[in-house]
Write an enzyme that holds these catalytic residues in place. Sequence first.
Site, PDB file in Angstrom:
ATOM      1  CG  MET A 115      16.521  -6.340  26.557  1.00 46.42           C
ATOM      2  SD  MET A 115      16.669  -5.104  25.256  1.00 46.42           S
ATOM      3  CE  MET A 115      15.577  -5.745  23.993  1.00 46.42           C
ATOM      4  CG  MET A 142      20.871  -8.330  17.047  1.00 41.72           C
ATOM      5  SD  MET A 142      19.165  -8.624  16.567  1.00 41.72           S
ATOM      6  CE  MET A 142      18.392  -7.103  17.134  1.00 41.72           C
ATOM      7  CG  MET A 162      20.933  -7.819  21.972  1.00 37.21           C
ATOM      8  SD  MET A 162      19.549  -7.211  20.994  1.00 37.21           S
ATOM      9  CE  MET A 162      20.363  -5.875  20.144  1.00 37.21           C
ATOM     10  CG  ASP A 216      19.382  -2.756  18.466  1.00 38.91           C
ATOM     11  OD1 ASP A 216      19.583  -2.895  19.691  1.00 38.91           O
ATOM     12  OD2 ASP A 216      18.435  -2.089  18.004  1.00 38.91           O
ATOM     13  CG  ASP A 218      16.027  -1.695  23.240  1.00 38.83           C
ATOM     14  OD1 ASP A 218      15.209  -1.419  22.353  1.00 38.83           O
ATOM     15  OD2 ASP A 218      17.148  -2.197  23.011  1.00 38.83           O
ATOM     16  CG  HIS A 252      21.328  -3.491  22.974  1.00 35.98           C
ATOM     17  ND1 HIS A 252      19.975  -3.589  22.728  1.00 35.98           N
ATOM     18  CD2 HIS A 252      21.607  -4.461  23.888  1.00 35.98           C
ATOM     19  CE1 HIS A 252      19.467  -4.573  23.464  1.00 35.98           C
ATOM     20  NE2 HIS A 252      20.442  -5.125  24.169  1.00 35.98           N
ATOM     21  CB  SER A 303      16.614   1.289  17.609  1.00 38.18           C
ATOM     22  OG  SER A 303      17.128   0.132  16.985  1.00 38.18           O
ATOM     23  CG  HIS A 322      19.763   1.483  20.757  1.00 36.19           C
ATOM     24  ND1 HIS A 322      20.189   1.317  22.058  1.00 36.19           N
ATOM     25  CD2 HIS A 322      19.294   0.265  20.368  1.00 36.19           C
ATOM     26  CE1 HIS A 322      19.986   0.067  22.442  1.00 36.19           C
ATOM     27  NE2 HIS A 322      19.442  -0.603  21.435  1.00 36.19           N
TER      28      HIS A 322
HETATM   29  C1  DX5 Z   1      15.470  -5.421  19.886  1.00 36.10           C
HETATM   30  C2  DX5 Z   1      16.402  -4.247  19.873  1.00 36.10           C
HETATM   31  C3  DX5 Z   1      15.731  -2.936  19.927  1.00 36.10           C
HETATM   32  C4  DX5 Z   1      14.827  -2.626  18.773  1.00 36.10           C
HETATM   33  C5  DX5 Z   1      13.726  -1.746  19.278  1.00 36.10           C
HETATM   34  O1  DX5 Z   1      16.195  -6.576  20.064  1.00 36.10           O
HETATM   35  O2  DX5 Z   1      17.297  -4.310  20.965  1.00 36.10           O
HETATM   36  O3  DX5 Z   1      16.664  -1.877  20.103  1.00 36.10           O
HETATM   37  O4  DX5 Z   1      15.448  -1.976  17.707  1.00 36.10           O
HETATM   38  O5  DX5 Z   1      12.813  -1.568  18.266  1.00 36.10           O
HETATM   39  P1  DX5 Z   1      11.305  -1.101  18.541  1.00 36.10           P
HETATM   40  O6  DX5 Z   1      11.379   0.241  19.197  1.00 36.10           O
HETATM   41  O7  DX5 Z   1      10.732  -1.081  17.186  1.00 36.10           O
HETATM   42  O8  DX5 Z   1      10.683  -2.137  19.452  1.00 36.10           O
HETATM   43 ZN    ZN Z   2      18.513  -2.477  21.412  1.00 36.77          ZN
END
Ligand code: DX5
Ligand code: ZN
Length: 214
Positions: free
Chosen positions: A137, A36, A67, A34, A173, A65, A8, A32
Amino acid sequence: MKTIISPSILSADFANLERDIKKVENYVPWLHIDVMDGHFVPNITIGIPVVKSIRKITNLFLDTHLMIENPIDYVDGFIEAGSDLITFHFEASKDKTIDTIKKIKDKNKMAGISIKPKTNPNEIKDFINLVDLVLIMSVEPGFGGQKFIEETIYKIETIKKYSNNPNLIIQFDGGINDKTWKPCKQKGANALVAGNYIYSSPDIKKAIQSLLDT
Ligand code: DX5
Ligand code: ZN
C-alpha cells in the site's frame, strides 16, 4: 513481464458501475474491488452482493482487496461471489495469516497479502512464498485520490530478497499515476492499481496506455 493494470472501481460511479466497468474492460486484464468494513479502515464501501453482480456483467479477473477485520471469515463468501484473487491485510489477519492463505488456496484461487505504509516488510517474510501476490500500500488504506507515499518503494527490494518465486506479483496501490509508477516498476514491481488516475481522465484508454508505456 507486462504490467498488470487493475483499475479501482472505488473511483467509479457506483450508480453506473456497469457502464464504468465497460469503460476499462477492453484495455485491462484485472478489475480492483476495494472492500472496506468501517473497522480496519475508517470507510465503508462494497461487499459480497456487489461482487456477485459484477461477476455477471464482466469476464475481467476480479482482484478483491479486503480491507476488513477477520478476513478469514469472509473468504468463502467472496470466492462464491466470483473473486479470482483475494488479497487480505496482514495487519488484520493476526494469528490466522497462514490459515487465511490456505483457505484461499484450497479453493484454487489466488492469494495476496497486503501491508500498510507503516508496516515493515520483514514482518511478512514467512508468508511471501505462500502467496501469489504481495500488495504494497502506497497510501493509508481507506480512500481513493490520496498522494503516493514514496517511502514505501524500498519494500520491493525486501520482498524480492525473501522470495524464491520468479512469478511473484508485486502490486502497488494508492496514488499511482504515470509518474509515481516509474520508480516502482524500476525496482521490480509488476502490477498496479489505479483509481483516480484512470477514472478522472478524459481519455481512459490513453491513461491506461501511459501506465503501460512508463
Ligand atoms: C485505497 C484503495 C485503493 C484506491 C486507489 O484504500 O485500496 O485501491 O482505490 O485509488 P487511487 O489510485 O485514486 O489512489
Ligand atoms: Zn485497493
